[in-house]
Write a protein that holds these residues in place. Structure first.
Motif, PDB file in Angstrom:
ATOM      1  N   ALA A  27       0.837  -1.213   0.000  1.00 33.40           N
ATOM      2  CA  ALA A  27       0.000   0.000   0.000  1.00 33.40           C
ATOM      3  C   ALA A  27       0.868   1.259   0.000  1.00 33.40           C
ATOM      4  O   ALA A  27       0.573   2.221  -0.715  1.00 33.40           O
ATOM      5  CB  ALA A  27      -0.944  -0.008   1.198  1.00 33.40           C
ATOM      6  N   GLU A  28       1.925   1.258   0.807  1.00 35.73           N
ATOM      7  CA  GLU A  28       2.830   2.413   0.823  1.00 35.73           C
ATOM      8  C   GLU A  28       3.480   2.611  -0.536  1.00 35.73           C
ATOM      9  O   GLU A  28       3.581   3.742  -1.027  1.00 35.73           O
ATOM     10  CB  GLU A  28       3.903   2.241   1.899  1.00 35.73           C
ATOM     11  N   ALA A  29       3.912   1.524  -1.163  1.00 42.25           N
ATOM     12  CA  ALA A  29       4.560   1.619  -2.478  1.00 42.25           C
ATOM     13  C   ALA A  29       3.584   2.173  -3.519  1.00 42.25           C
ATOM     14  O   ALA A  29       3.967   3.007  -4.357  1.00 42.25           O
ATOM     15  CB  ALA A  29       5.083   0.247  -2.911  1.00 42.25           C
ATOM     16  N   LYS A  30       2.347   1.747  -3.455  1.00 43.82           N
ATOM     17  CA  LYS A  30       1.345   2.224  -4.417  1.00 43.82           C
ATOM     18  C   LYS A  30       1.085   3.714  -4.236  1.00 43.82           C
ATOM     19  O   LYS A  30       1.048   4.470  -5.216  1.00 43.82           O
ATOM     20  CB  LYS A  30       0.048   1.429  -4.256  1.00 43.82           C
ATOM     21  N   LEU A  31       0.919   4.154  -2.988  1.00 39.70           N
ATOM     22  CA  LEU A  31       0.685   5.577  -2.749  1.00 39.70           C
ATOM     23  C   LEU A  31       1.932   6.395  -3.070  1.00 39.70           C
ATOM     24  O   LEU A  31       1.835   7.472  -3.658  1.00 39.70           O
ATOM     25  CB  LEU A  31       0.228   5.825  -1.311  1.00 39.70           C
ATOM     26  N   TRP A  32       3.100   5.897  -2.734  1.00 38.16           N
ATOM     27  CA  TRP A  32       4.338   6.607  -3.015  1.00 38.16           C
ATOM     28  C   TRP A  32       4.501   6.830  -4.518  1.00 38.16           C
ATOM     29  O   TRP A  32       4.919   7.898  -4.952  1.00 38.16           O
ATOM     30  CB  TRP A  32       5.537   5.880  -2.425  1.00 38.16           C
ATOM     31  N   GLU A  33       4.146   5.848  -5.295  1.00 45.13           N
ATOM     32  CA  GLU A  33       4.234   6.007  -6.749  1.00 45.13           C
ATOM     33  C   GLU A  33       3.345   7.156  -7.231  1.00 45.13           C
ATOM     34  O   GLU A  33       3.695   7.870  -8.164  1.00 45.13           O
ATOM     35  CB  GLU A  33       3.866   4.701  -7.458  1.00 45.13           C
ATOM     36  N   ALA A  34       2.203   7.351  -6.589  1.00 50.50           N
ATOM     37  CA  ALA A  34       1.283   8.429  -6.972  1.00 50.50           C
ATOM     38  C   ALA A  34       1.722   9.794  -6.449  1.00 50.50           C
ATOM     39  O   ALA A  34       1.322  10.823  -6.997  1.00 50.50           O
ATOM     40  CB  ALA A  34      -0.121   8.107  -6.465  1.00 50.50           C
ATOM     41  N   LEU A  35       2.542   9.819  -5.387  1.00 52.29           N
ATOM     42  CA  LEU A  35       2.948  11.088  -4.767  1.00 52.29           C
ATOM     43  C   LEU A  35       4.346  11.560  -5.171  1.00 52.29           C
ATOM     44  O   LEU A  35       4.594  12.759  -5.239  1.00 52.29           O
ATOM     45  CB  LEU A  35       2.921  10.954  -3.236  1.00 52.29           C
ATOM     46  N   ARG A  36       5.240  10.632  -5.426  1.00 57.70           N
ATOM     47  CA  ARG A  36       6.657  10.974  -5.631  1.00 57.70           C
ATOM     48  C   ARG A  36       6.850  11.858  -6.860  1.00 57.70           C
ATOM     49  O   ARG A  36       6.045  11.859  -7.778  1.00 57.70           O
ATOM     50  CB  ARG A  36       7.493   9.717  -5.737  1.00 57.70           C
ATOM     51  N   GLY A  37       7.938  12.623  -6.831  1.00 55.85           N
ATOM     52  CA  GLY A  37       8.275  13.462  -7.972  1.00 55.85           C
ATOM     53  C   GLY A  37       7.260  14.555  -8.249  1.00 55.85           C
ATOM     54  O   GLY A  37       7.072  14.927  -9.403  1.00 55.85           O
ATOM     55  N   LYS A  38       6.605  15.046  -7.223  1.00 55.07           N
ATOM     56  CA  LYS A  38       5.603  16.123  -7.347  1.00 55.07           C
ATOM     57  C   LYS A  38       4.455  15.773  -8.287  1.00 55.07           C
ATOM     58  O   LYS A  38       3.874  16.627  -8.940  1.00 55.07           O
ATOM     59  CB  LYS A  38       6.281  17.422  -7.801  1.00 55.07           C
ATOM     60  N   LYS A  39       4.105  14.485  -8.356  1.00 53.82           N
ATOM     61  CA  LYS A  39       3.039  14.043  -9.261  1.00 53.82           C
ATOM     62  C   LYS A  39       1.658  14.527  -8.843  1.00 53.82           C
ATOM     63  O   LYS A  39       0.759  14.620  -9.676  1.00 53.82           O
ATOM     64  CB  LYS A  39       3.023  12.515  -9.351  1.00 53.82           C
ATOM     65  N   LEU A  40       1.472  14.810  -7.556  1.00 51.98           N
ATOM     66  CA  LEU A  40       0.154  15.238  -7.092  1.00 51.98           C
ATOM     67  C   LEU A  40       0.121  16.764  -7.043  1.00 51.98           C
ATOM     68  O   LEU A  40       0.577  17.384  -6.078  1.00 51.98           O
ATOM     69  CB  LEU A  40      -0.173  14.633  -5.723  1.00 51.98           C
ATOM     70  N   ASP A  41      -0.346  17.354  -8.118  1.00 54.01           N
ATOM     71  CA  ASP A  41      -0.540  18.807  -8.212  1.00 54.01           C
ATOM     72  C   ASP A  41       0.725  19.617  -7.903  1.00 54.01           C
ATOM     73  O   ASP A  41       0.647  20.744  -7.425  1.00 54.01           O
ATOM     74  CB  ASP A  41      -1.679  19.261  -7.302  1.00 54.01           C
ATOM     75  N   GLY A  42       1.895  19.041  -8.141  1.00 53.82           N
ATOM     76  CA  GLY A  42       3.149  19.762  -7.942  1.00 53.82           C
ATOM     77  C   GLY A  42       3.634  19.831  -6.501  1.00 53.82           C
ATOM     78  O   GLY A  42       4.632  20.489  -6.220  1.00 53.82           O
TER      79      GLY A  42
END
Length: 121
Positions: A27-42
């Motif tokens: 679950a952490e890996a899945k959420l991290w993939e969506a958040l890392r590198g400023k992917k969520l709205d910068g």
């Protein structure tokens, strides 16, 4: 007295955070993939970020937002988690929590709730 670093951590806590970063739960890996590198709205997030005696699952420094993912073990730790949240709030952090199931099966909803928190003043 052990040497205290920025954010009140210790070398032990910082080493534990490094170990956790390379051993994320699914679950952490899945959420991290969506958040890392400023992917969520910068917004920049950190993963397994040490603060005092705690290791935060995810942390957005610009908003002081903590995102915690609670697995099965947290069912028996509700009082501890509540005390931990209260301590972090005293330090000026906002904390939101999601279950593993929410992240694994409803990631879009989780991201929307995080977005809403990021926009809060």
């Amino acid at each position: 007295m052990p040497y205290r670093r920025i954010r009140g951590t210790t070398p032990y806590i910082e080493a534990a955070a490094r170990r956790l970063r390379v051993n994320l739960t699914p679950a952490e890996a899945k959420l991290w993939e969506a958040l890392r590198g400023k992917k969520l709205d910068g917004f920049k997030f950190r993963c397994q970020h040490p603060v005092e005696q705690f290791i935060l699952d995810f942390y957005c420094p610009s908003c002081k937002l903590v995102v915690e993912i609670d697995g099965e073990i947290h069912r028996d730790r509700q009082e501890y988690d509540q005390a931990r949240t209260e301590k972090l709030e005293i330090l000026g952090y906002r904390v939101i929590r999601f279950s593993n199931d929410e992240v694994m099966n409803h990631l879009d909803d989780v991201l929307e709730r995080i977005r809403a928190e990021l926009k809060r003043p």
